[in-house]
Write an enzyme that holds these catalytic residues in place. Structure first.
Site, PDB file in Angstrom:
ATOM      1  N   GLU A 101      52.657 -21.752   0.433  1.00 14.30           N
ATOM      2  CA  GLU A 101      52.117 -20.621   1.112  1.00 14.30           C
ATOM      3  C   GLU A 101      53.108 -20.466   2.715  1.00 14.30           C
ATOM      4  O   GLU A 101      53.477 -19.591   2.603  1.00 14.30           O
ATOM      5  CB  GLU A 101      50.538 -21.256   1.998  1.00 14.30           C
ATOM      6  N   SER A 128      48.715 -14.469 -15.540  1.00 17.29           N
ATOM      7  CA  SER A 128      47.050 -14.695 -15.078  1.00 17.29           C
ATOM      8  C   SER A 128      46.619 -12.937 -15.808  1.00 17.29           C
ATOM      9  O   SER A 128      47.024 -12.124 -16.448  1.00 17.29           O
ATOM     10  CB  SER A 128      47.634 -14.263 -13.880  1.00 17.29           C
ATOM     11  N   SER A 171      44.528 -17.469  -2.617  1.00 15.87           N
ATOM     12  CA  SER A 171      45.841 -18.490  -3.146  1.00 15.87           C
ATOM     13  C   SER A 171      45.452 -19.305  -2.903  1.00 15.87           C
ATOM     14  O   SER A 171      46.450 -20.116  -3.782  1.00 15.87           O
ATOM     15  CB  SER A 171      46.607 -17.237  -1.804  1.00 15.87           C
ATOM     16  N   ASP A 180      42.515 -24.207   4.001  1.00 19.18           N
ATOM     17  CA  ASP A 180      42.229 -23.748   2.704  1.00 19.18           C
ATOM     18  C   ASP A 180      41.914 -24.833   0.842  1.00 19.18           C
ATOM     19  O   ASP A 180      41.344 -24.778   0.128  1.00 19.18           O
ATOM     20  CB  ASP A 180      42.470 -22.771   2.322  1.00 19.18           C
ATOM     21  N   LEU A 190      38.120 -15.932   0.835  1.00 15.22           N
ATOM     22  CA  LEU A 190      37.468 -16.524  -0.077  1.00 15.22           C
ATOM     23  C   LEU A 190      38.664 -17.757  -0.377  1.00 15.22           C
ATOM     24  O   LEU A 190      38.377 -18.726  -0.871  1.00 15.22           O
ATOM     25  CB  LEU A 190      36.386 -16.144  -1.422  1.00 15.22           C
TER      26      LEU A 190
HETATM   27  P1  ADP Z   1      42.802 -14.345  -0.581  1.00 15.08           P
HETATM   28  O1  ADP Z   1      43.641 -15.676  -0.458  1.00 15.08           O
HETATM   29  O2  ADP Z   1      42.374 -14.422   0.897  1.00 15.08           O
HETATM   30  O3  ADP Z   1      41.977 -14.115  -1.471  1.00 15.08           O
HETATM   31  P2  ADP Z   1      45.652 -13.922  -0.041  1.00 15.08           P
HETATM   32  O4  ADP Z   1      46.389 -12.262   0.591  1.00 15.08           O
HETATM   33  O5  ADP Z   1      45.556 -15.448   0.314  1.00 15.08           O
HETATM   34  O6  ADP Z   1      43.982 -13.638  -0.442  1.00 15.08           O
HETATM   35  O7  ADP Z   1      45.832 -14.076  -1.710  1.00 15.08           O
HETATM   36  C1  ADP Z   1      45.299 -13.503  -2.368  1.00 15.08           C
HETATM   37  C2  ADP Z   1      46.862 -13.549  -3.447  1.00 15.08           C
HETATM   38  O8  ADP Z   1      47.046 -14.487  -4.395  1.00 15.08           O
HETATM   39  C3  ADP Z   1      46.980 -11.699  -3.571  1.00 15.08           C
HETATM   40  O9  ADP Z   1      47.544 -11.157  -3.477  1.00 15.08           O
HETATM   41  C4  ADP Z   1      47.600 -12.863  -5.598  1.00 15.08           C
HETATM   42  O10 ADP Z   1      48.848 -12.532  -5.327  1.00 15.08           O
HETATM   43  C5  ADP Z   1      47.642 -14.267  -5.748  1.00 15.08           C
HETATM   44  N1  ADP Z   1      46.128 -14.583  -6.812  1.00 15.08           N
HETATM   45  C6  ADP Z   1      44.907 -14.757  -5.812  1.00 15.08           C
HETATM   46  N2  ADP Z   1      44.543 -14.699  -7.815  1.00 15.08           N
HETATM   47  C7  ADP Z   1      44.799 -14.712  -8.646  1.00 15.08           C
HETATM   48  C8  ADP Z   1      45.622 -14.433  -9.814  1.00 15.08           C
HETATM   49  N3  ADP Z   1      44.203 -14.816 -10.185  1.00 15.08           N
HETATM   50  N4  ADP Z   1      45.821 -14.500 -10.467  1.00 15.08           N
HETATM   51  C9  ADP Z   1      47.519 -13.990 -10.296  1.00 15.08           C
HETATM   52  N5  ADP Z   1      46.932 -13.655  -8.146  1.00 15.08           N
HETATM   53  C10 ADP Z   1      46.231 -14.364  -7.367  1.00 15.08           C
HETATM   54 MG    MG Z   2      44.687 -16.797   1.121  1.00 15.43          MG
END
Ligand code: ADP
Ligand code: MG
Length: 369
Positions: free
Chosen positions: A148, A55, A116, A160, A113
């Protein structure tokens, strides 16, 4: 690592929930829309049974694992989301070999937003296409949800994932979480001179996880006391509330029951072309979460109160609560003034500076290359 084999590129958006908060796990109504921000996945199949992940997101270590070794708990951190998709698909009986998956996402992480869901949904759609699995969008949403709940270990509902996979541009998605049927409702803010502003308060309070589980447990307990399978099956709201002991439990149920009614009112207003008219229900949703569901916090209340005082037509916290984002519906020519006012009141209170995003109802998950 040798270069990734890429057969195609897919994109899946984050989401903003217009209204319908903490109703999804009560089999109720929600009204999300997709964000212009997307997670993009460049994906290729591998014949050697290995899964390689990378990523562009800062701090995301690359991973190379055997697909056969994937099991809940086997991976932590960001890689659990894409790897969990392979595990969930295989667990559902699909014949998935290896894959190279490269993620590049501009969905803000942890801002409410749903970065995840964007991540797990884009991988699910890509593998469904490449391996010709023939899964429907709802089936893919269930797979992404299992990522999840079972692989990462967060007890989320279906909001979501359904939003990321099913939304269409220019529309919000009215979803009945009881049977996962939905319909697209025109939501054209720009066309009527309005904006939907997302204010990321940057606050994240310790209650986030425990508070969510605790609210879910209250709803299940209330349904048991009322003798219904879920709060959705409550026919007479006043009678149900009167049957519950006065106090937090009754208040929480009142939030869920009134929130479902607000979703229906907002959908009716949007179908009638009255975007402005949804403002009071957005604000009432916030008051209900602040006073009855008790999931707000100083940063969220400050953002909502300041936005309203600066001329927003309606504003509410979105997501689980105890931090995260607020949405504010404003006239296009008031949007900057609302953002500035919120920035100032945060600074005056010593809160971390908020971030702002414009939310335009965008397309759901799709192949882009
Ligand atoms: P939200 O879904 O509200 O943004 P979450 O805590 O549910 O917050 O999810 C965030 C997690 O998703 C991050 O900590 C990471 O593990 C993962 N994640 C999201 N986008 C990326 C990305 N572009 N690259 C790597 N991990 C990501
Ligand atoms: Mg999330």
């Amino acid at each position: 690592m040798s270069p990734f084999a890429v057969e195609g590129v897919w994109a899946a958006p984050g989401r903003v929930n217009v209204i319908g908060e903490h109703t999804d796990y009560n089999n109720g109504f929600v009204l999300p829309m997709a964000t212009p921000h997307t997670a993009r996945a460049s994906v290729g199949r591998r014949a050697d049974g290995r899964l390689r992940l990378a990523s562009t997101h800062a701090g995301s270590e690359s991973v190379d694992v055997a697909v056969a070794d994937l099991a809940p708990g086997a991976l932590s951190g960001w890689a659990a989301y894409p790897a969990g998709v392979l595990w969930a698909l295989r667990d559902a009986g699909h014949d998935i070999g290896g894959a190279d998956i490269h993620i590049d996402s501009d969905v803000p992480v942890g801002a409410g937003l749903s970065s995840s869901a964007a991540l797990s949904c884009v991988v699910a759609l890509a593998l469904n296409d490449l391996y010709e699995l023939g899964c429907s969008r709802v089936e893919l949403a269930r797979i992404a949800q299992r990522v999840e709940t079972d692989f990462v270990g967060v007890p989320v509902g279906m909001l979501d994932q359904m939003a990321s996979l099913c939304c269409t541009a220019g529309h919000a998605f009215f979803l009945d979480c009881r049977d996962l049927t939905g319909s697209h409702v025109p939501f054209d803010c720009e066309g009527v001179g309005l904006r939907l502003l997302v204010i990321d308060t940057r606050a994240k309070h310790a209650l986030v996880d425990g508070g969510y589980a605790d609210r879910r447990a209250s709803c299940e307990e209330a349904a048991r006391l009322l003798g219904v399978p879920s709060l959705r099956e409550v026919d007479d709201a006043d009678a149900a509330l009167a049957a519950l002991p006065a106090g937090p439990l009754r208040n929480r149920v009142r939030h869920v029951l009134t929130e479902n009614e607000r979703v229906l009112r907002v959908v009716a207003a949007l179908r009638a072309g009255d975007v402005r008219g949804i403002g009071p229900d957005l604000t009432a949703s916030h008051a209900s979460m602040r006073d009855d569901y008790t999931i707000s916090c100083a940063e969220l209340d400050t953002a909502v109160d300041t936005a309203l005082a600066a001329g927003a037509l309606g504003a509410r916290l979105v997501g689980g609560g105890f931090g995260g984002s607020v949405i504010a519906l404003t006239a296009a020519d008031r949007c900057d003034a609302v953002a500035e006012a919120v920035e100032k009141s945060f600074a005056a209170r010593g809160f971390t500076a908020p971030r702002f995003f414009g939310a335009i109802p965008s397309a759901g998950a799709r192949r882009v290359d």
